[in-house]
Design a protein around this motif. Structure first.
Motif, short mmCIF file in Angstrom:
data_model
loop_
_atom_site.label_atom_id
_atom_site.label_comp_id
_atom_site.label_asym_id
_atom_site.label_seq_id
_atom_site.Cartn_x
_atom_site.Cartn_y
_atom_site.Cartn_z
N ARG A 165 0.86 -1.17 0.00
CA ARG A 165 0.00 0.00 0.00
C ARG A 165 0.90 1.23 0.00
O ARG A 165 2.05 1.17 0.47
N GLY A 166 0.38 2.34 -0.52
CA GLY A 166 1.21 3.54 -0.61
C GLY A 166 0.47 4.79 -0.21
O GLY A 166 -0.77 4.83 -0.18
N LEU A 167 1.24 5.81 0.10
CA LEU A 167 0.69 7.13 0.43
C LEU A 167 1.54 8.19 -0.24
O LEU A 167 2.78 8.14 -0.17
N THR A 196 -3.07 15.88 0.96
CA THR A 196 -2.68 17.24 0.56
C THR A 196 -2.22 17.99 1.80
O THR A 196 -3.04 18.53 2.57
N ARG A 197 -0.93 18.01 2.02
CA ARG A 197 -0.35 18.67 3.21
C ARG A 197 1.09 19.04 2.91
O ARG A 197 1.72 18.50 2.02
N PRO A 206 2.58 13.65 12.67
CA PRO A 206 3.11 12.66 11.72
C PRO A 206 2.14 11.51 11.46
O PRO A 206 2.53 10.50 10.86
N SER A 207 0.89 11.64 11.87
CA SER A 207 -0.05 10.52 11.77
C SER A 207 -0.20 9.96 10.35
O SER A 207 -0.34 8.73 10.20
N PRO A 208 -0.17 10.78 9.27
CA PRO A 208 -0.35 10.18 7.94
C PRO A 208 0.73 9.17 7.56
O PRO A 208 0.47 8.26 6.77
N ALA A 237 10.25 13.17 13.12
CA ALA A 237 8.91 12.63 12.92
C ALA A 237 8.94 11.41 12.01
O ALA A 237 8.22 10.42 12.24
N CYS A 238 9.78 11.46 10.99
CA CYS A 238 9.94 10.30 10.10
C CYS A 238 10.51 9.12 10.86
O CYS A 238 10.04 7.98 10.70
N TRP A 239 11.52 9.38 11.69
CA TRP A 239 12.12 8.30 12.48
C TRP A 239 11.09 7.67 13.40
O TRP A 239 11.00 6.44 13.52
N THR A 240 10.27 8.51 14.02
CA THR A 240 9.24 8.00 14.93
C THR A 240 8.19 7.19 14.19
O THR A 240 7.72 6.16 14.68
N ALA A 241 7.82 7.64 12.99
CA ALA A 241 6.73 7.00 12.25
C ALA A 241 7.13 5.68 11.61
O ALA A 241 6.30 4.79 11.45
#
Length: 316
Positions: A165-167, A196-197, A206-208, A237-241
Motif C-alpha cells: 500500500r502507498g501514500l 494534501t499537506r 506525523p499521523s499520515p 517525525a519520520c524516524w518516529t513513524a
C-alpha cells in the motif's frame, strides 16, 4: 543535443510524448487526434521528427516508430531543457536575482509544468532507477513518498509490489488531483492514499506516515533546510513513524561537487538554488549529521548518475 531537446519539448507541448514512448508504430491520424492539430501541422511535425532521427519510418507508408534509443535521448535532453528552459526566468533575470532575490522571486517564477517534465526526463535514468531498486528490494508493505507530485513513484512501485500500500503527500492540490487520476488509470487507487499537506506539517502531526516501512523524499527536504529546527523536527517525525527496520530514503543534491564528471551541472544546480530560490543545499556530511540527530544509527550514501545527486538511506 540542443536540437533533440527542442524537438522533444515541442512534442511534449503538443501532447504527443506518449506516442513517442510506445512500442507500436503510429501515423499522421494518431498525431492529429492526440494533439488536436490539422493534417498540415501533423505532417510538418512528423517530417521534422523523422528527419532528426527521432522517428524511424515503418514498413507501412505513413507510419513511424520511435528511435531505439529514445529513452537515452530524452534523458540527455532533460539536462539541457531543465537548465535553459525550465529555469529561464532565473537566467533571464539574473541581475535582478543577484541584486534583490526576494523582490525578483516575487516577480519571476518558473513554470511548474516545465520543471516537472524536465525533472522527470532527468530522473528517468538520473535517480529514479536507484530509488526503485532500493525500495523494491525491501519488499515493503507500506510506502510513503513526500513531495510526491503526481504520485508517479508510488504508483510504479505499487504496480511492482501487488501486496503493498502507498501514500503520497504533496502541498499542491493540482498535483494531488493528478495523482488520483493517474492511480485510477493504473488500477492502484484502492491501495493508495493521497494527502494534501506540507512536509513541514509532519513535525507536529506525523499521523499520515505512521507505520510506513519506507519513506522517500525526492528533492524536497532541502527546501526546509533554511530552518534547521523544522528540518530536525520533520526528520525526527519520520524516524518516529517508520517501523523498526524500515528506512527513510532522501534523494537530493549536494553543493558544488568537484569531480570532473559532476562539477559543471552541480555548479549550475547549486547556483540556481542559492541565487534564485534562497536554498543552500546541505553537504553530504550535514545530511549524515541531521539524520543521526533524528535517531537513525545507520546512514548510507549512494552517488547517483545525475551529477551532484545522492541517495541517503537511513535505517531505523
Amino acid at each position: 543535443m540542443a536540437a533533440v531537446a527542442a524537438l522533444l519539448e515541442v512534442a511534449e507541448q503538443v501532447g504527443i510524448s506518449a506516442l513517442l514512448d510506445r512500442a507500436e508504430p503510429f501515423g499522421i491520424d494518431d498525431v492529429m487526434i492526440t494533439a488536436d492539430i490539422p493534417r498540415p501541422g501533423a505532417e510538418t511535425l512528423l517530417q521534422a521528427l523523422a528527419a532528426s532521427g527521432l522517428l524511424i519510418a515503418s514498413e507501412k507508408p505513413g507510419e513511424f516508430s520511435p528511435c531505439p534509443d529514445m529513452a537515452d535521448r530524452r534523458y540527455e535532453s532533460g539536462y539541457l531543457a531543465w537548465a535553459l528552459n525550465a529555469n529561464s526566468p532565473f537566467i533571464e533575470n539574473s541581475t535582478e536575482f543577484l541584486r534583490d532575490p526576494a523582490s525578483a522571486g516575487a516577480h519571476h517564477q518558473r513554470d511548474g509544468r516545465s520543471v516537472a517534465v524536465t525533472s522527470k526526463w532527468i530522473g528517468s535514468q538520473g535517480f529514479y532507477p536507484a530509488v526503485i531498486k532500493e525500495i523494491y528490494a525491501r519488499n515493503p508493505s507500506r510506502i510513503v513518498d513526500l513531495g510526491a507530485g503526481a504520485g508517479g513513484l508510488v504508483i510504479h512501485l505499487l504496480q511492482m509490489l501487488p501486496d503493498a500500500r502507498g501514500l503520497t503527500l504533496d502541498l499542491s492540490h493540482a498535483a494531488c488531483e493528478e495523482a488520483e487520476s493517474a492511480a485510477v488509470r493504473a488500477g492502484v487507487l484502492g491501495r493508495m492514499e493521497i494527502v494534501t499537506r506540507s512536509i513541514e506539517s509532519l513535525a507536529s502531526d506525523p499521523s499520515p506516515i505512521r507505520g510506513a516501512e519506507v519513506i522517500h523524499a525526492g528533492f524536497v527536504m532541502h527546501d526546509i533546510g533554511a530552518k534547521p529546527d523544522v528540518q530536525d523536527a520533520v526528520l525526527r517525525a519520520c524516524w518516529t513513524a517508520i517501523e523498526d527496520g524500515g528506512a527513510l530514503m532522501i534523494t537530493d543534491a549536494v553543493p558544488y561537487v568537484s569531480g570532473r564528471d559532476e562539477r559543471a551541472f552541480s555548479a549550475l544546480f547549486t547556483y540556481l538554488h542559492a541565487a534564485s530560490m534562497g536554498v543552500r543545499l546541505p553537504t553530504e556530511e550535514q545530511w549524515r549529521m541531521a539524520l543521526r540527530r533524528a535517531g537513525f544509527k545507520k546512514v548510507e550514501c549512494q552517488t547517483l548518475p545525475m551529477p551532484g545527486s545522492r541517495l541517503f538511506i537511513a535505517t531505523k
